[in-house]
Every structure is written in structure tokens, then in C-alpha cells.
Write a protein that holds these residues in place. Structure first.
Motif, mmCIF file in Angstrom:
data_model
loop_
_atom_site.group_PDB
_atom_site.id
_atom_site.type_symbol
_atom_site.label_atom_id
_atom_site.label_comp_id
_atom_site.label_asym_id
_atom_site.label_seq_id
_atom_site.Cartn_x
_atom_site.Cartn_y
_atom_site.Cartn_z
ATOM 1 N N ARG A 118 16.916 -4.415 -12.433
ATOM 2 C CA ARG A 118 16.722 -4.907 -14.043
ATOM 3 C C ARG A 118 17.854 -5.372 -15.109
ATOM 4 O O ARG A 118 16.892 -6.460 -15.729
ATOM 5 N N LEU A 119 18.985 -5.947 -14.501
ATOM 6 C CA LEU A 119 19.643 -6.683 -15.016
ATOM 7 C C LEU A 119 19.482 -7.651 -14.452
ATOM 8 O O LEU A 119 20.287 -8.542 -15.378
ATOM 9 N N GLU A 120 19.456 -7.825 -13.018
ATOM 10 C CA GLU A 120 18.889 -9.694 -12.982
ATOM 11 C C GLU A 120 17.641 -10.182 -13.627
ATOM 12 O O GLU A 120 17.406 -10.865 -13.890
ATOM 13 N N ARG A 121 16.849 -9.196 -13.640
ATOM 14 C CA ARG A 121 15.391 -9.485 -14.583
ATOM 15 C C ARG A 121 16.331 -9.974 -15.950
ATOM 16 O O ARG A 121 15.048 -10.899 -17.039
ATOM 17 N N ALA A 122 16.393 -9.380 -16.313
ATOM 18 C CA ALA A 122 17.933 -9.386 -17.980
ATOM 19 C C ALA A 122 18.167 -10.970 -18.051
ATOM 20 O O ALA A 122 18.968 -11.188 -19.221
ATOM 21 N N GLY A 123 18.427 -10.905 -16.362
ATOM 22 C CA GLY A 123 19.419 -12.361 -16.708
ATOM 23 C C GLY A 123 20.767 -12.447 -16.078
ATOM 24 O O GLY A 123 21.870 -13.158 -15.969
ATOM 25 N N HIS A 124 20.992 -11.703 -15.827
ATOM 26 C CA HIS A 124 22.756 -10.927 -15.222
ATOM 27 C C HIS A 124 23.055 -12.136 -13.539
ATOM 28 O O HIS A 124 21.809 -11.617 -13.197
ATOM 29 N N ASP A 125 23.840 -11.856 -13.510
ATOM 30 C CA ASP A 125 23.928 -12.856 -12.044
ATOM 31 C C ASP A 125 25.031 -11.182 -11.825
ATOM 32 O O ASP A 125 25.896 -11.050 -11.625
ATOM 33 N N ILE A 126 24.095 -10.675 -10.907
ATOM 34 C CA ILE A 126 25.007 -9.641 -9.878
ATOM 35 C C ILE A 126 24.893 -9.406 -8.482
ATOM 36 O O ILE A 126 24.084 -10.392 -7.589
ATOM 37 N N VAL A 127 26.628 -9.215 -8.008
ATOM 38 C CA VAL A 127 26.405 -9.150 -6.729
ATOM 39 C C VAL A 127 25.825 -7.995 -5.860
ATOM 40 O O VAL A 127 26.812 -7.165 -6.559
#
Length: 379
Positions: free
Chosen positions: A9-18
Motif C-alpha cells: 500500500r505504501l509503495e502504491r502511494a509512492g514510497h520506496d519500500i525495502v
């Protein structure tokens, strides 16, 4: 899975998740396996199969178990192919465990074990694998936990989530305790058997003592060994009477494992095995780096795993620093939530595995992700 969903969900919001939470190899499924599936589709192998899987695959599993594990099973009535390793364990649990039965689960444990016991109306009995003993239980602990109500003892080596593996000597000592309790059945979860490091040994539990062959159900799957997590093919092998009941339940529950995936699994087991060693060697390289970086962090200590592809560091000091307000037995969950929210690194809290002082990280990801994720954590 909840952590993965939130990270996505955070990735879809544009965040770079590791992603350090995902328990699956980042390698592609071997080409011969994919080709077998494609051929199955093209040839029209898309109909029902026997409930316990095609006989060719069951024979291949029997040959594998005999050659690699020293276990002799009749593929006609002692082996069942299932919709993944989780399905295999669930079928056996629902078949054997009833209300009033106890199931011994060493901690830290794979997160699904207790819920399976609950679904079968059994009672989970947790035995703590302490950090001081490498997250492994001792014969004395097991002996103290066994009662006349014990129906099943779960043994998982190498372990998810700790990466710990029992030596053959340690397994034999546990086996001797169980032999003395003839009503107890062993569930031996061997899904990570091919992923070992530092000279660690492996031996199937059913092969430890002659008396245990008829009292052990052995579980495995294609997921980890052949990077086939999404294909959902597993298997179990055990005494004919238990397997008859498993087959009856499976026929009503799922009809059969996917026909196409079964052909892929057959290619995996009988084909070139070099991809397994290639993957294992790369995991070994990443393992060493992850342990090194974790142990360089204040408030963190990590034992070196000897199997699977997980590290399970003690982060109690880091939890105290990052979420000092956290109380109760879910502090690691609050810590992981904070880490994901603030620095966008996805970890799995240890409370879900029965140890709230730890978190699980997977090194079944790229070295780049490991370096970046742990650099963020170190800050």
C-alpha cells in the motif's frame, strides 16, 4: 501477509519500500520447470487428477525420499501431493487432532502452527527454544512437556523463523524421548532441508530410529527448494492408515492439486538440481553480510543461522529506543510498524512467532536490498 499488504500500500502511494519480510526466494523458477508447465497446458493436461496427485509425481517423491532421506514409502498409499506445504500440514492436523489433544510446538515457531491446532480444536503446548540454546529445545524440556494427552510433536529443522538447525545428535536425543512415549506422533517439517550452511547436517526425523517410521509424518514442498512459492505444490508421507484419512479429506477439500503445477513439480524433482545449489550459495553470501550488519547495530544481537533464509535478531534494545512507550507482548509489532512507517523497511515482528524480543528478516532478497535496508535501520 498483513505486513506485505501494508508495504505494498505504501509503495502504491509512492514510497520506496525495502522488503526484508518476504519468505520466498527472489530467484526465478527454473526454466525446465516452467517449460513443463507450458507443455502441460499445450497438451491439454488441464483436467482432474487423483486427489492425492498423479502417480508419476508420487513415485518421484518416493524415489527422492528413499535416495536422499533413507525413507521407504509406497507411492500408492503413503504419499499425498497437496496444494502447498501449508495445505499438507493442515490436512494432517485436521485428520489427527481432536478436542482435548495436545500438540507440542517448540518456540519460536512458524506462525501457522498454532492456528492449525486451534482449527482442529486441539491445544497448543509451547516449549521455549531459548537464545542460549540456539533457539532449540532440549530433551529435558520435551520430556517435561509430554503428557498422556500429547497427540503430535512438531519438529521444524531448519527453522522458520530462526534459521536454526538441529544437529543429528540433537535430533537423536529428541527422538529417544519420543520413542518412550508411544502415543505421540511427530510432524517433521523439512521444507528447508536443502538450504544449509557452515557444514550443518540434516537427517529426516523418521530415519532417526526404526520405531519412529510408523509414528512420523514427513512434510515438504517445492516452494523454497525450487523457488516455486506461487505454484502451490507440497507433499506429505506417512503411515498408510494416516495417509488414507488424509486422502479422504483432501478429496472433499480440494479435489486435487492443480494438474499443471503437478507436472511442473515433477520436472523440478526429476530434473537438473544445479539451480538449487546456485541459489543456496548466493543465500549463504547474503546471510553472512546480513549477520555482520545486524551485529554492528547498537541494541541488536543476531545469532548466525545455519539453515533456511532468515535471521532472527534480538532487537530488545532497539525496541526500547524506538518505541519506548510500547508495552505488553506485541512490542515487536509496534517496532516493525514504526520502522515501516518512518524508514520504509518491512520486517516481521517476532511476537507472531512466539518471541517478542526478536524480528525476522529474510535474506532471500538481493544484496542491494540487504545493504540498503540495514543502512536505514542502522540510522
Amino acid at each position: 501477509m498483513e505486513i506485505l499488504e501494508e508495504a505494498q500500500r505504501l509503495e502504491r502511494a509512492g514510497h520506496d519500500i525495502v522488503h526484508l519480510e518476504i519468505g520466498e526466494p527472489d530467484f526465478d523458477t527454473p526454466e525446465n520447470v516452467k517449460a513443463a508447465a507450458i507443455e502441460a497446458i499445450k497438451s491439454g493436461f488441464t483436467k482432474y487428477t487423483p486427489a492425492t496427485g498423479i502417480i508419476e509425481l508420487r513415485k518421484a517423491v518416493a524415489e527422492k525420499l528413499l535416495k536422499e532421506n533413507g525413507l521407504k514409502y509406497d507411492p500408492k498409499n503413503q504419499i499425498a501431493i497437496t496444494c502447498g506445504g501449508k495445505h499438507a500440514l493442515f490436512l494432517a492436523m485436521m485428520t489427527l487432532v481432536e478436542s482435548g489433544d495436545e500438540v507440542i510446538i517448540p518456540t519460536p515457531y512458524w506462525v501457522s502452527y498454532p492456528d492449525m491446532v486451534t482449527a482442529a480444536e486441539g491445544t497448543s503446548v509451547f516449549v521455549e527454544g531459548k537464545e542460549s540454546t540456539g533457539f532449540k529445545i532440549t530433551p529435558d524440556q520435551l520430556r517435561a512437556a509430554l503428557t498422556p494427552r500429547t497427540k503430535v510433536v512438531i519438529i521444524n529443522t531448519p527453522s522458520n523463523p530462526t534459521g536454526a538447525s538441529y544437529s543429528i545428535k540433537e535430533l537423536e536425543a529428541l527422538a529417544d524421548v519420543i520413542v518412550a512415549h508411544p502415543k505421540a506422533i511427530v510432524f517433521s517439517d523439512e521444507i528447508y532441508e536443502r538450504l544449509l550452511y557452515d557444514g550443518a547436517e540434516f537427517k529426516s526425523f523418521a530415519a532417526l530410529r526404526p520405531e519412529l517410521m510408523d509414528r512420523t509424518v514427513t512434510f515438504n514442498a517445492m516452494s523454497k527448494t525450487y523457488s516455486m512459492t506461487g505454484w502451490r505444490v507440497g507433499y506429505l508421507a506417512g503411515p498408510a492408515d494416516i495417509m488414507k484419512a488424509v486422502a479422504d479429506l483432501e478429496s472433499h477439500e480440494t479435489s486435487n492439486p492443480t494438474s499443471i503445477a503437478q507436472k511442473a513439480a515433477l520436472a523440478a524433482i526429476t530434473g537438473d538440481q544445479s539451480s538449487v545449489e546456485t541459489m543456496r550459495k548466493e543465500f549463504d553470501r547474503r546471510r553472512l553480510r546480513m549477520v555482520e550488519l545486524l551485529n554492528a547495530m547498537p541494541g541488536v544481537s543476531c545469532q548466525k543461522p545455519t539453515g533456511a533464509f532468515y535471521c532472527f535478531p534480538n532487537v530488545r534494545g532497539a525496541i526500547d529506543k524506538v518505541v519506548p512507550e510500547a508495552t505488553g507482548n506485541t512490542r515487536s509489532a509496534k517496532f516493525c510498524d514504526k520502522v515501516l512507517e518512518d524508514i520504509h523497511v518491512a520486517l516481521v515482528p517476532g511476537c507472531g512467532f512466539g518471541n517478542d524480543d526478536c524480528v525476522r528478516l529474510s535474506f532471500a532478497t538481493s544484496m542491494k536490498n540487504i545493504e540498503e535496508g540495514l543502512a536505514r535501520l542502522a540510522k
